[in-house]
Motif scaffolding. Sequence first.
Motif, PDB file in Angstrom:
ATOM      1  N   MET A 186       0.811  -1.246  -0.057  1.00 37.13           N
ATOM      2  CA  MET A 186      -0.120  -0.053  -0.166  1.00 37.13           C
ATOM      3  C   MET A 186       0.771   1.271   0.063  1.00 37.13           C
ATOM      4  O   MET A 186       0.353   2.525   0.636  1.00 37.13           O
ATOM      5  CB  MET A 186      -0.937   0.133   1.285  1.00 37.13           C
ATOM      6  N   GLU A 187       1.865   1.097  -0.608  1.00 36.19           N
ATOM      7  CA  GLU A 187       2.854   2.485  -0.771  1.00 36.19           C
ATOM      8  C   GLU A 187       2.650   2.948  -2.059  1.00 36.19           C
ATOM      9  O   GLU A 187       2.755   2.169  -3.120  1.00 36.19           O
ATOM     10  CB  GLU A 187       4.511   2.098  -0.488  1.00 36.19           C
ATOM     11  N   LEU A 188       2.622   4.132  -2.269  1.00 34.21           N
ATOM     12  CA  LEU A 188       2.752   4.995  -3.565  1.00 34.21           C
ATOM     13  C   LEU A 188       4.145   5.063  -4.068  1.00 34.21           C
ATOM     14  O   LEU A 188       5.072   5.201  -3.477  1.00 34.21           O
ATOM     15  CB  LEU A 188       2.127   6.256  -3.390  1.00 34.21           C
ATOM     16  N   ILE A 189       4.210   4.711  -5.340  1.00 33.44           N
ATOM     17  CA  ILE A 189       5.417   4.934  -6.115  1.00 33.44           C
ATOM     18  C   ILE A 189       5.588   5.802  -7.281  1.00 33.44           C
ATOM     19  O   ILE A 189       4.665   5.584  -8.027  1.00 33.44           O
ATOM     20  CB  ILE A 189       5.899   3.530  -6.628  1.00 33.44           C
ATOM     21  N   CYS A 190       6.283   6.755  -7.201  1.00 35.06           N
ATOM     22  CA  CYS A 190       6.490   7.579  -8.130  1.00 35.06           C
ATOM     23  C   CYS A 190       7.976   7.370  -9.086  1.00 35.06           C
ATOM     24  O   CYS A 190       8.763   6.742  -8.591  1.00 35.06           O
ATOM     25  CB  CYS A 190       6.195   9.096  -7.864  1.00 35.06           C
ATOM     26  N   THR A 191       7.981   8.370 -10.033  1.00 41.22           N
ATOM     27  CA  THR A 191       9.219   8.183 -10.858  1.00 41.22           C
ATOM     28  C   THR A 191      10.536   8.211  -9.910  1.00 41.22           C
ATOM     29  O   THR A 191      11.349   7.541 -10.067  1.00 41.22           O
ATOM     30  CB  THR A 191       9.346   9.200 -11.939  1.00 41.22           C
ATOM     31  N   GLY A 192      10.602   9.327  -9.121  1.00 41.21           N
ATOM     32  CA  GLY A 192      11.598   9.546  -8.177  1.00 41.21           C
ATOM     33  C   GLY A 192      11.953   8.461  -7.198  1.00 41.21           C
ATOM     34  O   GLY A 192      13.096   8.137  -7.091  1.00 41.21           O
ATOM     35  N   SER A 235      -1.041  11.010 -12.947  1.00 42.83           N
ATOM     36  CA  SER A 235      -0.508  11.980 -12.780  1.00 42.83           C
ATOM     37  C   SER A 235      -1.309  12.755 -11.631  1.00 42.83           C
ATOM     38  O   SER A 235      -2.351  12.956 -11.755  1.00 42.83           O
ATOM     39  CB  SER A 235      -0.294  12.984 -13.922  1.00 42.83           C
ATOM     40  N   VAL A 236      -0.379  13.328 -10.732  1.00 46.26           N
ATOM     41  CA  VAL A 236      -1.094  14.060  -9.492  1.00 46.26           C
ATOM     42  C   VAL A 236       0.129  15.274  -9.232  1.00 46.26           C
ATOM     43  O   VAL A 236       0.959  15.032  -8.856  1.00 46.26           O
ATOM     44  CB  VAL A 236      -1.322  13.153  -8.250  1.00 46.26           C
ATOM     45  N   GLU A 237      -0.351  16.405  -9.848  1.00 40.79           N
ATOM     46  CA  GLU A 237       0.383  17.551  -9.726  1.00 40.79           C
ATOM     47  C   GLU A 237       1.507  17.261 -10.725  1.00 40.79           C
ATOM     48  O   GLU A 237       1.501  17.067 -11.753  1.00 40.79           O
ATOM     49  CB  GLU A 237       0.526  18.179  -8.399  1.00 40.79           C
ATOM     50  N   ARG A 238       2.728  17.476 -10.008  1.00 41.00           N
ATOM     51  CA  ARG A 238       4.002  17.228 -10.618  1.00 41.00           C
ATOM     52  C   ARG A 238       4.655  15.985 -10.889  1.00 41.00           C
ATOM     53  O   ARG A 238       5.456  15.846 -11.174  1.00 41.00           O
ATOM     54  CB  ARG A 238       4.853  18.403 -10.286  1.00 41.00           C
ATOM     55  N   ARG A 239       3.789  15.012  -9.971  1.00 42.06           N
ATOM     56  CA  ARG A 239       4.274  13.531 -10.062  1.00 42.06           C
ATOM     57  C   ARG A 239       3.497  12.558 -10.762  1.00 42.06           C
ATOM     58  O   ARG A 239       2.250  12.841 -10.885  1.00 42.06           O
ATOM     59  CB  ARG A 239       4.289  13.194  -8.382  1.00 42.06           C
TER      60      ARG A 239
END
Length: 107
Positions: free
Chosen positions: A44-50, A80-84
């Motif tokens: 249940m962890e969010l993963i973004c490109t960073g 996409s949420v805002e800049r992520r």
Amino acid sequence: MRIRKRVSNLPSEDVRLITLVSDALAHPVRLELFKFILQKNKAMELICTGDLVNNFDYAQATISQHMNKLTVSGVVEARSVERRTYYFANATVLSKYFEAVKHFAFD
């Protein structure tokens, strides 16, 4: 080379699904990225490109290219949420892929 006769009774959308997903998961880096996303989603962890850049020894551009291939295949969804951009494994597409491969291999 043209194929004049269909090799299987699979619908063309299943053939397309098999080729897209197989191609996307055929590269070792994409397979590792997909596995990482699956594990993080399960926790249940969010993963973004960073997060991917921080956990893998590849440039952001390289990660983005690999993620594009995974999202085009449908096994990963990008939101996409805002800049992520956040990534989620798509269990529905993966399940359809396994079913299509099963019908392809055992029909």
